[in-house]
Design a protein around this motif. Structure first.
Motif, short mmCIF file in Angstrom:
data_model
loop_
_atom_site.label_atom_id
_atom_site.label_comp_id
_atom_site.label_asym_id
_atom_site.label_seq_id
_atom_site.Cartn_x
_atom_site.Cartn_y
_atom_site.Cartn_z
N UNK A 81 0.86 -1.19 0.00
CA UNK A 81 0.00 0.00 0.00
C UNK A 81 0.89 1.24 0.00
N UNK A 82 0.28 2.35 -0.37
CA UNK A 82 0.97 3.62 -0.22
C UNK A 82 1.09 3.94 1.28
N UNK A 83 2.10 4.70 1.68
CA UNK A 83 2.21 5.08 3.09
C UNK A 83 0.92 5.69 3.58
N UNK A 84 0.44 5.20 4.71
CA UNK A 84 -0.91 5.49 5.17
C UNK A 84 -0.87 6.33 6.44
N UNK A 85 -1.51 7.50 6.39
CA UNK A 85 -1.51 8.42 7.54
C UNK A 85 -2.23 7.82 8.75
N UNK A 86 -3.33 7.15 8.51
CA UNK A 86 -4.06 6.55 9.63
C UNK A 86 -3.23 5.47 10.30
N UNK A 87 -2.55 4.64 9.51
CA UNK A 87 -1.69 3.60 10.08
C UNK A 87 -0.52 4.24 10.84
N UNK A 88 0.03 5.32 10.28
CA UNK A 88 1.13 6.02 10.96
C UNK A 88 0.70 6.47 12.35
N UNK A 89 -0.49 7.05 12.46
CA UNK A 89 -0.96 7.55 13.76
C UNK A 89 -1.15 6.42 14.76
N UNK A 90 -1.46 5.24 14.29
CA UNK A 90 -1.63 4.11 15.21
C UNK A 90 -0.31 3.64 15.79
N UNK A 91 0.78 3.91 15.06
CA UNK A 91 2.08 3.36 15.47
C UNK A 91 2.96 4.41 16.16
N UNK A 92 2.98 5.64 15.64
CA UNK A 92 4.00 6.62 16.05
C UNK A 92 3.39 7.80 16.78
N UNK A 93 4.24 8.45 17.55
CA UNK A 93 3.92 9.73 18.16
C UNK A 93 5.14 10.63 18.07
N UNK A 94 4.93 11.92 18.33
CA UNK A 94 5.99 12.92 18.22
C UNK A 94 6.15 13.61 19.58
N UNK A 95 7.38 13.82 20.00
CA UNK A 95 7.61 14.59 21.21
C UNK A 95 8.85 15.44 21.07
N UNK A 96 9.01 16.36 21.99
CA UNK A 96 10.12 17.31 21.95
C UNK A 96 11.39 16.66 22.47
N UNK A 97 12.51 16.95 21.83
CA UNK A 97 13.81 16.45 22.26
C UNK A 97 14.54 17.58 22.97
N UNK A 98 14.57 17.53 24.30
CA UNK A 98 15.20 18.59 25.08
C UNK A 98 14.91 18.42 26.55
N UNK A 99 15.07 19.50 27.28
CA UNK A 99 14.84 19.50 28.72
C UNK A 99 14.20 20.83 29.09
N UNK A 100 13.73 20.97 30.31
CA UNK A 100 13.12 22.25 30.71
C UNK A 100 14.05 23.44 30.56
N UNK A 101 15.36 23.21 30.66
CA UNK A 101 16.31 24.31 30.61
C UNK A 101 16.96 24.49 29.25
N UNK A 102 16.86 23.47 28.39
CA UNK A 102 17.53 23.53 27.08
C UNK A 102 16.51 23.14 26.00
N UNK A 103 16.39 23.98 24.99
CA UNK A 103 15.50 23.69 23.87
C UNK A 103 16.35 23.48 22.63
N UNK A 104 16.34 22.26 22.11
CA UNK A 104 17.09 21.97 20.90
C UNK A 104 16.36 22.55 19.70
N UNK A 105 17.10 23.04 18.74
CA UNK A 105 16.52 23.47 17.47
C UNK A 105 16.86 22.46 16.39
N UNK A 106 18.14 22.17 16.23
CA UNK A 106 18.56 21.13 15.30
C UNK A 106 18.32 19.78 15.98
N UNK A 107 17.46 18.97 15.39
CA UNK A 107 17.13 17.69 16.02
C UNK A 107 16.28 17.87 17.26
#
Length: 545
Positions: free
Chosen positions: A121-147
């Motif tokens: 199948x073509x890459x499926x947005x609904x299937x993606x949402x069932x598998x993956x999530x997104x979160x911030x890479x950093x800490x309360x004191x440091x905010x990464x921009x690259x990565x």
């Protein structure tokens, strides 16, 4: 060290290497000769000017038609022009490419390969949402921009064990420019680079599959479970990774054909010839946690779909997505990177936010009208500027042209003008020299006054009724007398200074005699006082007022 997200056997996010700590901003690119050779082997630089390596700049400034990428993104399946699914992810999450970590890029490459080669199948947005999530890479004191953003598997989902490395050292410093190829539809293009774009958490980061979407993708999730757990035919993340590296097709590139139509060595989407076994295994170990003792799979235990293993008849390659419930939002700032009509259509098909697409189209039409008005004003301004420039050049030409006289030797006016010009130039030079001389003398004659700004006022200050040099000469004479008395006292000579002070009268002929007698010793006294002796005679009498 920033806090790590929950780690499972299939979810090991990127971590900062020790040498990366504190280096959260852009710095000068450091790409080694080994990196350059690897990109050549992978065919990523076989086209002329496909890649440009930065020189001395410490902040990316891509030339026209180029975008910013990383060596570690390219070797994990990224190539320009990018795949429409990746384009859609960046649109939905409001991100730029440099916001994603290398392991996040590899997650997307594996997912696209899984969909096209093993699910058909073509890459499926609904299937993606069932598998993956997104979160911030950093800490309360440091905010990464690259990565600064990490894509990872949901904790409650069983997914392929990808075996990510614990750390991708120094990847932020290995940036370069990738030439963006023009495509028929602009939604395939990488958004223009914006290094100052801040990462803003959006509601889409927490998007989950609706009940309708779960129903549509249930057969796909069952197939994934079957691929993972069929005894003797278990599929792993390492097998999927090694497969797309072996067939030399970049999953994240916009391609002419999906991977289930892969035609082998003659495939039009191949980037290079086959890698040697040694190079392939070295590359797999480079982007995974496998060490030299671990075996790199040479084949997949499940035969992938391809030109020689065609999809079953009546197999659906794309599942329609139902619209999201009312209330779904699209942040309009996320489409600043590409405000074209085809991209809005892509967004509607990709994320299902059909409730807001019409509003976005109206906003786009209004923006187009404002852009047209601005373009008209800009054109008028440019025309006025060109006219002013042309007029100025005509005036300058008239001012600089030489006037030719028929008989210049007989023209008395020309002779007068020439003499006037010569004398005027001489006067200018003399005035300039006089001003420099007066400026140097001014502090000595007027130590408590501010030097005038104009030459006329400066010259006027030097023409008073009284003698300006008298006070200066008397002050110097006073210093000399006091210095002489001090030297005599230091020499411990008995001198009756009262009688000296009363010696106010002296015969005219006796004065030169005493001066000549004192001259052999005057050089030492003058040297002590800081004056350079001169050859002139010191026969002047004391000046009194």
């Amino acid at each position: 060290m920033p806090p790590r997200p929950k780690i499972t056997k299939h979810n090991t996010p990127d971590s900062m290497a020790a040498q990366d700590l504190g280096k959260l901003e852009w710095e000068r690119s450091k790409i080694s000769p080994q990196d350059v050779n690897l990109l050549k082997k992978l065919g990523l630089s076989k086209k002329k000017d496909a890649l440009l390596f930065p020189s001395e700049e410490s902040y990316p400034s891509p030339p026209m038609e180029y975008r910013v990428s990383f060596v570690d993104h390219l070797i994990r399946g990224l190539s320009a022009p990018i795949h429409d699914f990746l384009r859609g992810l960046l649109f939905v999450y409001g991100l730029q490419l440099h916001h994603l970590t290398p392991n996040s890029i590899l997650h997307i490459s594996i997912f696209i390969t899984l969909c096209e080669c093993f699910l058909g199948v073509q890459p499926n947005w609904a299937l993606w949402k069932r598998i993956f999530l997104v979160h911030r890479n950093g800490s309360p004191n440091i905010a990464y921009n690259i990565g600064g953003v990490v894509i990872c598997v949901r904790p409650d989902v069983e997914y392929f064990d990808v075996k990510f490395p614990d750390s991708v050292q120094g990847w932020r410093r290995r940036w370069l420019y990738v030439r963006e190829e023009c495509r028929d539809s602009s939604e395939y293009n990488i958004a223009p680079f914006d290094g100052s774009a801040k990462i803003i958490r959006r509601r889409s980061w927490d998007a989950e599959a609706s009940e309708e979407e779960k129903t549509v993708t249930e057969a796909l999730t069952s197939r994934i479970h079957e691929l993972q757990n069929t005894h003797g035919k278990e599929l792993s993340g390492i097998q999927i990774t090694a497969y797309f590296l072996r067939i030399r097709v970049q999953p994240l590139q916009a391609r002419k054909n999906p991977l289930w139509m892969y035609a082998g060595e003659e495939d039009v989407d191949r980037m290079s010839a086959d890698l040697s076994v040694k190079d392939l295994e070295k590359l797999v170990r480079k982007i995974s946690s496998l060490n030299k003792r671990d075996t790199v799979p040479s084949t997949c235990r499940v035969v992938p779909f391809s030109g020689t293993n065609a999809l079953p008849q009546n197999h659906q390659t794309a599942s329609p997505l139902p619209p999201l419930p009312e209330g779904g939002e699209v942040d309009e700032r996320a489409i600043v990177a590409d405000d074209t009509q085809p991209f809005i259509n892509l967004g509607a098909q990709f994320i299902g936010y059909r409730n807001t697409v019409e509003g976005l189209k109206e906003s786009l039409l209004a923006a187009d009208k404002r852009a047209d008005d601005f373009a008209a004003k800009l054109k008028a301004s440019e025309e006025a500027r060109e006219k002013a420039k042309k007029d100025a050049s005509c005036i300058e030409g008239k001012m600089s042209q030489d006037f030719v006289l028929e008989k210049p030797e007989d023209n008395h006016l020309l002779d007068a003008l020439s003499l006037l010009e010569i004398h005027a130039d001489l006067v200018r030079r003399n005035i300039f020299n006089a001003q420099k001389a007066f400026s140097r003398l001014f502090p000595y004659f007027f130590p408590k006054k501010k030097e005038p700004d104009t030459f006329a006022a400066l010259a006027e200050s030097f023409v008073p009724q009284e003698d300006l040099g008298l006070a200066l000469r008397q002050e110097n004479l006073k210093i000399g007398v006091e210095g002489t008395i001090a030297l005599v006292a230091e020499s411990q000579q008995n001198v009756d200074w009262i009688k000296v002070g009363e010696a106010t009268k002296m015969k005219q002929d006796k004065w030169p005699i005493l001066i000549r007698a004192a001259k052999p010793h005057s050089k030492k006294i003058l040297a002590f006082l800081g004056y350079k002796p001169t050859a002139s005679s010191s026969s002047a009498k004391t000046e009194v007022k």
